[in-house]
Design a protein around this motif. Structure first.
Motif, PDB file in Angstrom:
ATOM      1  N   ALA A  37       0.978  -1.218  -0.038  1.00 39.28           N
ATOM      2  CA  ALA A  37      -0.112  -0.123   0.077  1.00 39.28           C
ATOM      3  C   ALA A  37       0.980   1.030  -0.049  1.00 39.28           C
ATOM      4  O   ALA A  37       0.813   2.234  -0.469  1.00 39.28           O
ATOM      5  CB  ALA A  37      -0.863  -0.018   1.034  1.00 39.28           C
ATOM      6  N   ARG A  91      -0.683   4.474  -1.540  1.00 43.01           N
ATOM      7  CA  ARG A  91      -2.051   4.537  -0.761  1.00 43.01           C
ATOM      8  C   ARG A  91      -1.801   4.901   0.680  1.00 43.01           C
ATOM      9  O   ARG A  91      -2.580   5.547   1.229  1.00 43.01           O
ATOM     10  CB  ARG A  91      -2.668   3.265  -0.842  1.00 43.01           C
ATOM     11  N   ASN A 128      -9.361  -0.672   6.177  1.00 41.31           N
ATOM     12  CA  ASN A 128     -10.114   0.511   5.658  1.00 41.31           C
ATOM     13  C   ASN A 128      -9.593   1.794   6.149  1.00 41.31           C
ATOM     14  O   ASN A 128      -9.827   2.942   5.720  1.00 41.31           O
ATOM     15  CB  ASN A 128     -11.670   0.401   6.051  1.00 41.31           C
ATOM     16  N   GLU A 136      -7.668   3.047   3.269  1.00 44.87           N
ATOM     17  CA  GLU A 136      -8.438   3.740   2.318  1.00 44.87           C
ATOM     18  C   GLU A 136      -8.756   5.079   2.775  1.00 44.87           C
ATOM     19  O   GLU A 136      -9.021   6.126   1.867  1.00 44.87           O
ATOM     20  CB  GLU A 136      -9.907   2.983   1.904  1.00 44.87           C
ATOM     21  N   ARG A 137      -8.674   5.368   4.121  1.00 45.63           N
ATOM     22  CA  ARG A 137      -9.287   6.676   4.529  1.00 45.63           C
ATOM     23  C   ARG A 137      -7.949   7.645   4.790  1.00 45.63           C
ATOM     24  O   ARG A 137      -8.129   8.768   5.055  1.00 45.63           O
ATOM     25  CB  ARG A 137     -10.130   6.614   5.767  1.00 45.63           C
TER      26      ARG A 137
END
Length: 478
Positions: A39, A44, A224, A227-228
């Motif tokens: 990631a 990310r 998650n 992702e945030r």
């Protein structure tokens, strides 16, 4: 340039690692570790801290395999590797170069290549720098306090900026490291730059500790969160050698489970903790604490065998205040001089339906034991249940209304002057010992107060006399 931009099927990072590093040994946690690193590699995560115990594959993943993978994904990246010495940083650099030289790597990333050793070329390849042919990508390495003048850095990987405990415990070296980080590392980066700090912790005021105190740092517990991730704060992933924190989606181990049991078993880790509990807490658990800030430290008195002058046996039990707290039940003996000898301990986060029976079994081994139970939050029901299982013991309960912080801090010296532990207590009751040996004077910084609270209650009962009036009012059940 066109060759460097060829489209190839890009493998996941864990697949890449297996293919370019045949025979790579991994434990169960490496799947999560490598997924987080991927990631980061794909942008990310922009700012990431990872703390991992020694000899668990930390640097192989983050500082050897990851830079090669990232240059394969984007051969225009400028990546800098930093460590406590230029020699170590250059060693990482050369390992990355060897991977990028391999036919296995070229098969995966044909568009990313560096000058071959001995090859005549205008491209630079030395121990501290390698340029990607046909692209603007570079791989740099630098030691702590080294210069990067004129170099723009897209990705910084900081791996162990302190050589050992001696360096990490030096206020001067810690300050120099912080000065270098703020004046060199931060000034080489731009808006889209990424940072990875991967450490074995040595001290609470190391670089990670100082960043935690000054910037937004969030513990990474679920997928998650990636992702945030907003790009401004840090994500912190800590892998404990022995799981003590609650299970998470990323680290779902049960309490007491080792991180890489095939390499570092529970027994081996227990031996290491026994040698130096504070050092173990820093290096293996990722929870450093300065020795000068500890309430008890390693100053408990020890005994090899009980004296012949014992006058009574007793027990003090504090049931868990919340579902995440520990039940702490301590059996002890008192001699004629009122010195206290801890003999048995139950320290558990299991529910009362389990701990009632476990405590009862412990008490049954101590005939004539006077048991005192704090009745807050279910303690009275616990005492009654234990009374049924131990009908020949004197069991009483009372409500502790005094302030916990004031009690623990005020009675610390009485605890250390009068309570003795068996010589093998750290090995016999590791979690109990851990929470006492790492307990801080700054009350709010402690996660669990249960073990100090019970030792404080024993000192109040036997030495200070502050519980005598409450106890006299009790109707002990025989």
């Amino acid at each position: 340039m066109e060759r460097a931009k060829e489209k190839t099927e890009v493998p996941a990072f864990t697949e890449f690692a297996d293919r370019v590093f045949p025979g790579l040994e991994k434990g169960g946690f490496h799947a999560a570790y490598y997924r987080v690193l991927e990631a980061f590699a794909r942008g990310r995560i922009r700012r990431l801290m990872v703390t991992i115990p020694p000899q668990h594959g930390k640097s192989l993943g983050s500082t050897t395999l990851l830079p090669a993978y990232m240059l394969g994904l984007d051969p225009d990246l400028k990546i800098a590797i930093a460590s406590y010495s230029a020699a170590l940083a250059n060693r990482f650099n050369k390992r990355v170069q060897r991977i990028m030289d391999s036919a296995l790597y070229r098969a995966l990333f044909p568009g990313t290549s560096i000058k071959r050793a001995g090859e005549r070329s205008d491209y630079v390849r030395t121990a501290d720098m390698a340029e990607v042919i046909g692209c603007s990508g570079e791989l740099l390495s630098v030691g702590r306090e080294g210069s990067l003048t004129g170099n723009r850095v897209d990705v910084f990987i900081l791996d162990d900026l302190y050589k050992d405990a001696m360096e990490a415990n030096s206020p001067l070296i810690r300050e120099n490291c912080w000065e270098w980080y703020t004046s060199v590392v931060r000034t080489r980066m731009h808006n889209a730059s990424r940072e990875l700090i991967v450490f074995t912790r040595w001290h609470e005021e190391d670089l990670i500790g100082q960043l935690v105190a000054k910037e937004e740092v969030t513990e990474l517990k679920s997928w998650n969160q990636i992702e945030r991730e907003n790009g401004n704060g840090w994500l912190l992933l800590n892998f404990e050698a022995v799981k003590r924190s609650p299970p998470t989606e990323i680290d779902p181990r049960s309490e007491g489970e080792p991180l890489w049991g095939e390499r570092h078993s529970t027994g081996l880790l227990a031996e290491r903790m026994k040698l130096d509990p504070l050092r173990f807490e820093c290096m293996y658990q990722g929870h450093p604490s300065a020795a000068q800030g500890l309430l008890y430290g390693d100053r408990f008195m020890l005994y090899e065998q009980l004296p012949e002058t014992l006058v009574r046996y007793a027990n003090y039990t504090d049931t868990a205040d919340t579902g995440d707290d520990y039940l702490c039940s301590v059996c002890y003996a008192v001699d004629a001089q009122r010195r206290i000898y801890v003999t048995e301990v139950v320290y558990s986060r299991e529910g009362m339906e389990v701990t009632e029976e476990v405590v009862a079994v412990m008490l049954q081994q101590v005939p004539g034991c006077d048991v005192l139970v704090e009745s807050n939050n279910g303690g009275r029901g616990f005492a009654r249940a234990v009374s049924r299982l131990c009908p020949n013991h004197r069991i009483g309960w009372f409500c502790q209304s005094a302030n916990k912080e004031a009690r623990i801090l005020s009675n610390a010296s009485a605890v250390l002057r009068n309570i003795c532990m068996p010589v093998d207590w750290v090995a016999r009751w590791p979690e109990f010992a851990h929470d006492l040996l790492s307990y801080r004077r700054i009350f709010r910084t402690n996660r669990w107060h249960d073990a100090p609270d019970v030792l404080t209650g024993i000192a109040e009962r036997e030495i200070c006399g502050t519980l005598s009036k409450k106890i006299r009012a009790l109707s002990f059940k025989r």
